[in-house]
Enzyme design. Structure first.
Site, mmCIF file in Angstrom:
data_model
loop_
_atom_site.group_PDB
_atom_site.id
_atom_site.type_symbol
_atom_site.label_atom_id
_atom_site.label_comp_id
_atom_site.label_asym_id
_atom_site.label_seq_id
_atom_site.Cartn_x
_atom_site.Cartn_y
_atom_site.Cartn_z
ATOM 1 N N GLN A 65 -5.659 10.182 -4.825
ATOM 2 C CA GLN A 65 -4.556 9.374 -5.365
ATOM 3 C C GLN A 65 -4.227 8.214 -4.435
ATOM 4 O O GLN A 65 -3.999 8.418 -3.241
ATOM 5 C CB GLN A 65 -3.289 10.205 -5.592
ATOM 6 N N CYS A 96 5.887 7.853 -8.165
ATOM 7 C CA CYS A 96 6.667 8.243 -6.984
ATOM 8 C C CYS A 96 7.998 7.501 -6.953
ATOM 9 O O CYS A 96 8.046 6.276 -7.075
ATOM 10 C CB CYS A 96 5.874 7.948 -5.713
ATOM 11 N N ASN A 196 3.542 17.163 -17.373
ATOM 12 C CA ASN A 196 4.014 17.564 -16.047
ATOM 13 C C ASN A 196 5.551 17.606 -16.011
ATOM 14 O O ASN A 196 6.207 16.749 -16.590
ATOM 15 C CB ASN A 196 3.478 16.574 -15.003
ATOM 16 N N GLY A 197 6.026 18.637 -15.317
ATOM 17 C CA GLY A 197 7.466 18.769 -15.103
ATOM 18 C C GLY A 197 7.993 20.098 -15.576
ATOM 19 O O GLY A 197 7.913 20.409 -16.763
#
Ligand SMILES: Cc1cc2nc3c(=O)[nH]c(=O)nc-3n(C[C@H](O)[C@H](O)[C@H](O)COP(=O)(O)O)c2cc1C
Length: 313
Positions: A65, A96, A196-197
């Protein structure tokens, strides 16, 4: 069968931890984030990048990444990282929320500048032969939820897969991840989308798959001190029963991680880095808070192991 990803976590998803997750059924993982500009301009002997980019040969597919905001740096970093021959894809961080990252217009700040985000994807795609993936959020804040048009634009710019964290930047890690909104992104593009999450166990994984219709799941905090979450979710997806490991095995795994980290970085560094992992492995055990305080003062892993074993009753 939907794929299970270990979500990138800075300071956590190093080769030692990833290997434990792969052993438990994780299908793909990502390195910790690497600054494109920092990597390109660092002296070659700089330890930070040696550690960030290290991978064990027996790990599964691994994305590297990168973060940054300057398309030229991003493309050159992707090309150099591809040449290392270690990675199976290049992931671009557009999620981010940390001030030091968004301050430089990187990470989730790119969601405020779709044209720049698109130029980055386009340039990285041309610079590497590897698949290019993007990790994004739902938008900058509640008033600027642009995940659907943003995802479409990235797909047109060459992205091969998107991972969507179901929160805005403003939410950071608070509130509940919005899986319905991830599902809208999934339906808006033709490339694979990974949800995601807040996927923390077998049943939340099945729910997330049902609600989002996604092609896979990325698990972050649910894997802290819990590499077994991957076997748990795989069992749930197969409709098979799952038995969590006994605590003695949890300690064995924590100590194995500690020893492997020590062999890699030396016992002093490993002792410091393992503190948070020991806390996660022992979270919820009776007396674990007192034991953790002692663990943080311990000067050897032998001492740590004796302390952890006292919790096994
Ligand atoms: C300690 C920590 C470090 C993280 N570092 C990164 C990172 O380097 N790159 C990234 O894209 N996301 C990073 N994330 C975000 C996670 O990959 C993930 O999107 C987020 O935690 C939500 O998933 P979860 O609910 O399964 O934890 C980090 C999250 C945490 C908690």
């Amino acid at each position: 069968m939907p794929k299970l990803y270990l979500a990138p976590m800075a300071g956590i998803t190093d080769q030692v931890y990833r290997r434990l997750c792969f052993e438990q059924g994780c299908d793909c993982a990502t390195t910790e984030m690497v600054s494109a500009q920092g990597y390109l301009t660092a002296p070659p002997e700089r330890n930070a990048y040696r550690f960030l980019l290290a991978r064990f040969p027996e790990e599964g597919p691994l994305a590297v990444q990168i973060f940054g905001s300057e398309p030229g740096f991003m493309a050159r970093a992707a090309a150099r990282l591809t040449d290392l021959g270690l990675f199976s894809s290049v992931d671009i961080n557009m999620g981010c929320p940390a001030q030091k990252v968004v301050g430089g217009q990187s990470g989730s700040a790119l969601m405020k500048d779709p044209a720049l985000a698109a130029r980055i994807v386009y340039g990285v795609k041309r610079a590497t032969t590897l698949p290019v993936t993007v990790k994004m959020r739902l938008g900058w804040d509640a008033e600027h939820k642009n995940a659907v048009p943003f995802a479409r634009l990235l797909e047109q710019s060459g992205a091969d897969l998107l991972t969507v964290h179901g929160r805005t930047r403003a939410q950071q890690y608070a509130g509940k991840a919005d899986w319905d909104a991830i599902g809208e992104v999934k339906r808006a593009v033709t490339i694979p989308v990974i949800a995601n999450g807040d996927i923390v166990d077998g049943s939340s994984a099945l729910d997330a798959l049902r609600v989002t219709g996604c092609d896979g799941l990325a698990i972050g905090r649910g894997a802290l001190g819990n590499p077994w979450i991957f076997s748990q979710i795989k069992a749930a997806m197969a409709g098979a029963p799952y038995t969590p490991p006994p605590f003695s095995q949890v300690i064995d795994t924590a100590m194995r991680q500690a020893r492997e980290m020590a062999a890699w970085k030396g016992e002093r560094s490993a002792l410091l880095e393992m503190r948070k992992h020991f806390a996660w492995y022992t979270a919820g055990r009776r007396s674990s808070a007192q034991v953790r305080t002692k663990v943080n003062l311990a000067s050897s892993f032998r001492e740590v192991e004796d302390l952890l074993r006292t919790l096994d009753h």
